[in-house]
Scaffold this active site. Structure first.
Site, PDB file in Angstrom:
ATOM      1  N   CYS A 112     -19.479  13.825  34.669  1.00 28.90           N
ATOM      2  CA  CYS A 112     -18.940  13.374  35.874  1.00 28.90           C
ATOM      3  C   CYS A 112     -20.091  12.865  36.594  1.00 28.90           C
ATOM      4  O   CYS A 112     -19.866  12.325  37.943  1.00 28.90           O
ATOM      5  CB  CYS A 112     -18.077  14.640  36.740  1.00 28.90           C
ATOM      6  N   HIS A 243     -17.750  12.923  44.258  1.00 28.94           N
ATOM      7  CA  HIS A 243     -17.131  13.204  42.959  1.00 28.94           C
ATOM      8  C   HIS A 243     -15.558  13.926  43.256  1.00 28.94           C
ATOM      9  O   HIS A 243     -15.852  14.831  43.989  1.00 28.94           O
ATOM     10  CB  HIS A 243     -17.752  13.751  41.727  1.00 28.94           C
ATOM     11  N   ASN A 273      -9.389  14.616  38.542  1.00 32.06           N
ATOM     12  CA  ASN A 273     -10.553  14.428  38.078  1.00 32.06           C
ATOM     13  C   ASN A 273     -10.778  13.318  37.123  1.00 32.06           C
ATOM     14  O   ASN A 273     -10.330  13.861  35.865  1.00 32.06           O
ATOM     15  CB  ASN A 273     -11.158  15.612  37.868  1.00 32.06           C
TER      16      ASN A 273
HETATM   17  N1  COA Z   1      -1.361  27.680  37.068  1.00 32.50           N
HETATM   18  C1  COA Z   1      -1.387  28.978  37.432  1.00 32.50           C
HETATM   19  N2  COA Z   1      -2.074  29.657  37.303  1.00 32.50           N
HETATM   20  C2  COA Z   1      -3.473  29.215  36.630  1.00 32.50           C
HETATM   21  C3  COA Z   1      -3.681  28.120  36.287  1.00 32.50           C
HETATM   22  C4  COA Z   1      -2.826  27.331  36.578  1.00 32.50           C
HETATM   23  N3  COA Z   1      -2.951  25.916  36.115  1.00 32.50           N
HETATM   24  N4  COA Z   1      -5.149  28.039  35.805  1.00 32.50           N
HETATM   25  C5  COA Z   1      -5.490  29.405  35.887  1.00 32.50           C
HETATM   26  N5  COA Z   1      -4.563  30.074  36.586  1.00 32.50           N
HETATM   27  C6  COA Z   1      -4.603  31.518  36.544  1.00 32.50           C
HETATM   28  C7  COA Z   1      -5.661  32.372  35.928  1.00 32.50           C
HETATM   29  O1  COA Z   1      -5.167  32.538  34.555  1.00 32.50           O
HETATM   30  C8  COA Z   1      -5.963  33.705  36.900  1.00 32.50           C
HETATM   31  O2  COA Z   1      -4.957  34.484  36.621  1.00 32.50           O
HETATM   32  P1  COA Z   1      -5.302  36.081  36.650  1.00 32.50           P
HETATM   33  O3  COA Z   1      -5.959  36.412  38.056  1.00 32.50           O
HETATM   34  O4  COA Z   1      -3.942  36.725  36.242  1.00 32.50           O
HETATM   35  O5  COA Z   1      -6.370  36.395  35.434  1.00 32.50           O
HETATM   36  C9  COA Z   1      -5.714  32.895  38.271  1.00 32.50           C
HETATM   37  O6  COA Z   1      -4.936  31.779  37.959  1.00 32.50           O
HETATM   38  C10 COA Z   1      -6.901  32.785  38.938  1.00 32.50           C
HETATM   39  O7  COA Z   1      -7.836  32.125  38.071  1.00 32.50           O
HETATM   40  P2  COA Z   1      -9.246  31.398  38.475  1.00 32.50           P
HETATM   41  O8  COA Z   1      -9.877  30.725  37.407  1.00 32.50           O
HETATM   42  O9  COA Z   1      -9.933  32.569  39.340  1.00 32.50           O
HETATM   43  O10 COA Z   1      -8.741  30.437  39.771  1.00 32.50           O
HETATM   44  P3  COA Z   1      -9.766  29.660  40.718  1.00 32.50           P
HETATM   45  O11 COA Z   1      -9.318  29.900  42.035  1.00 32.50           O
HETATM   46  O12 COA Z   1     -11.056  29.899  40.239  1.00 32.50           O
HETATM   47  O13 COA Z   1      -9.183  28.272  40.346  1.00 32.50           O
HETATM   48  C11 COA Z   1     -10.114  26.172  39.356  1.00 32.50           C
HETATM   49  C12 COA Z   1      -9.584  27.584  39.266  1.00 32.50           C
HETATM   50  C13 COA Z   1     -10.377  25.645  37.856  1.00 32.50           C
HETATM   51  C14 COA Z   1      -9.105  25.394  40.061  1.00 32.50           C
HETATM   52  C15 COA Z   1     -11.286  26.339  39.977  1.00 32.50           C
HETATM   53  O14 COA Z   1     -12.311  27.184  39.442  1.00 32.50           O
HETATM   54  C16 COA Z   1     -12.044  24.906  40.064  1.00 32.50           C
HETATM   55  O15 COA Z   1     -11.824  24.139  40.637  1.00 32.50           O
HETATM   56  N6  COA Z   1     -13.386  24.847  39.560  1.00 32.50           N
HETATM   57  C17 COA Z   1     -14.170  23.622  39.366  1.00 32.50           C
HETATM   58  C18 COA Z   1     -13.552  23.043  38.294  1.00 32.50           C
HETATM   59  C19 COA Z   1     -14.373  21.677  38.060  1.00 32.50           C
HETATM   60  O16 COA Z   1     -13.874  20.755  39.128  1.00 32.50           O
HETATM   61  N7  COA Z   1     -14.386  21.116  36.925  1.00 32.50           N
HETATM   62  C20 COA Z   1     -15.123  19.779  36.757  1.00 32.50           C
HETATM   63  C21 COA Z   1     -16.259  19.579  37.257  1.00 32.50           C
HETATM   64  S1  COA Z   1     -16.878  18.015  37.065  1.00 32.50           S
END
Ligand code: COA
Length: 316
Positions: A112, A243, A273
């Protein structure tokens, strides 16, 4: 002093749209969860086209916008993590379609952060006087490496391409800083491990929370350093083109920088993304809708696998 100026922009996103509601029929998720955690509503998916087709469409639009002849382009760099082949590179495929017969061609793999990395390299080469015109493209077919059964990843990504046509000019890129920390490589990986010939795992694996923490810490620091090195205050920047991964990351960066949130344009709601393509797609949208005024100061900032991150300061 010779700088590098972006004199044309272009982008292309495939017509097929996958909505949050579509995804909720494929995995256990919901429009509400995706929207509130990421800001994403739609993503575009390349069903009947290759990465090179999208890259070419974006490149052609940039060349037309710049009003230059393809034969005058001396350098084509494609930033991508999802090339059509291991070789030839994507830049060669674009060169052939564009008939840019005089261009040197290579790809950059920096996930990215790919577009800002490729732009930084092209700027150095133009500054050295090696070429007059260059083309930098970010193009991704993320749908090929997304596991459509993994809800933690599949809701985030989309396909598309964006491009910038560059020329050596007195006004343009002022400075840049691009960083890497390979010790964080395992936090975000994608694609097949070539040495493991039996592996069928070609998918993105990500520790979402670690990536989130890394992005909101590293991006503001990079931007602050860049501005400090150029004796500039945060308020002197007209727009921050980040980004497009997650709207909460963008809001958090704005807050940490104590910068006006309205200076951070967002289009990830429509495209998700698109990795190396997200910055040039957004730049092209802003350019075409008249949001970028001559003389404005822009900061472009990327972050992603590597771990890699960085920023570029330029005058439009
Ligand atoms: N729909 C519903 N629930 C989901 C889900 C989805 N698509 N994806 C994950 N969950 C659940 C998880 O299983 C977890 O459940 P649990 O509490 O029962 O274990 C819960 O949601 C919370 O998960 P978590 O990973 O803590 O969520 P979060 O608030 O951190 O959000 C992201 C997840 C991926 C959206 C966030 O971490 C993020 O945006 N990170 C950066 C990723 C990124 O930008 N990557 C590319 C970089 S170039």
């Amino acid at each position: 002093m010779i700088r590098t100026r972006i004199i044309g922009t272009g982008s292309y996103v495939p017509p097929d749209i996958l909505t949050n509601d579509n995804l909720s029929e494929m995995v256990d998720t919901s429009d509400e969860w995706i929207r509130t955690r990421t800001g994403i509503c739609n993503r575009h998916i390349a069903k009947d086209m290759d990465n090179a087709d999208m890259a070419y469409n974006a490149a052609r639009n940039a060349v037309e916008d710049a009003r230059i002849e393809a034969s005058k382009i001396g350098l084509i760099i494609v930033a991508t993590s999802t090339p059509d082949y291991a070789f030839p590179n994507q830049a060669s495929l674009v060169q052939a379609k564009l008939k840019a017969v005089n261009a040197m061609c290579f790809d950059v793999s920096a996930a990215c952060s790919g577009f800002i990395t490729a732009l930084d390299i092209a700027a150095s080469m133009l500054k050295a006087g090696s070429y007059k015109y260059a083309l930098v493209i970010g193009s991704e077919k993320m749908s090929e490496i997304v596991n459509w059964k993994d809800r933690s990843v599949c809701v985030l990504f989309g396909d598309g391409a964006g491009a910038g046509a560059l020329v050596g000019h007195e006004r343009g890129i002022i400075d840049s800083n691009i960083y890497n920390d390979g010790t964080g490589a395992s936090v975000l990986t994608g694609g097949r491990r070539f040495s493991d010939s039996c592996s069928t795992d070609i998918f993105i694996h990500m520790d979402g929370q670690e990536v989130f923490k890394f992005a909101v810490k590293s991006v503001p620091t990079a931007i602050e350093t860049l501005l400090h090195n150029n004796n500039m205050d945060i308020n002197e920047v007209d727009k921050f083109i980040l980004h497009q991964a997650n709207v909460r990351i963008i809001e958090s960066v704005a807050k940490r920088l104590k910068a006006d949130k309205d200076k951070f344009p967002v289009n990830l709601n429509e495209y998700g993304n698109t990795s190396s393509a997200s910055i040039p797609i957004l730049l092209d949208e802003l350019n075409r809708n008249g949001s970028l005024k001559q003389g404005e100061k822009l900061v472009l900032a990327g972050f992603g696998a590597g771990l890699s991150w960085g920023s570029i300061l330029l005058v439009w």
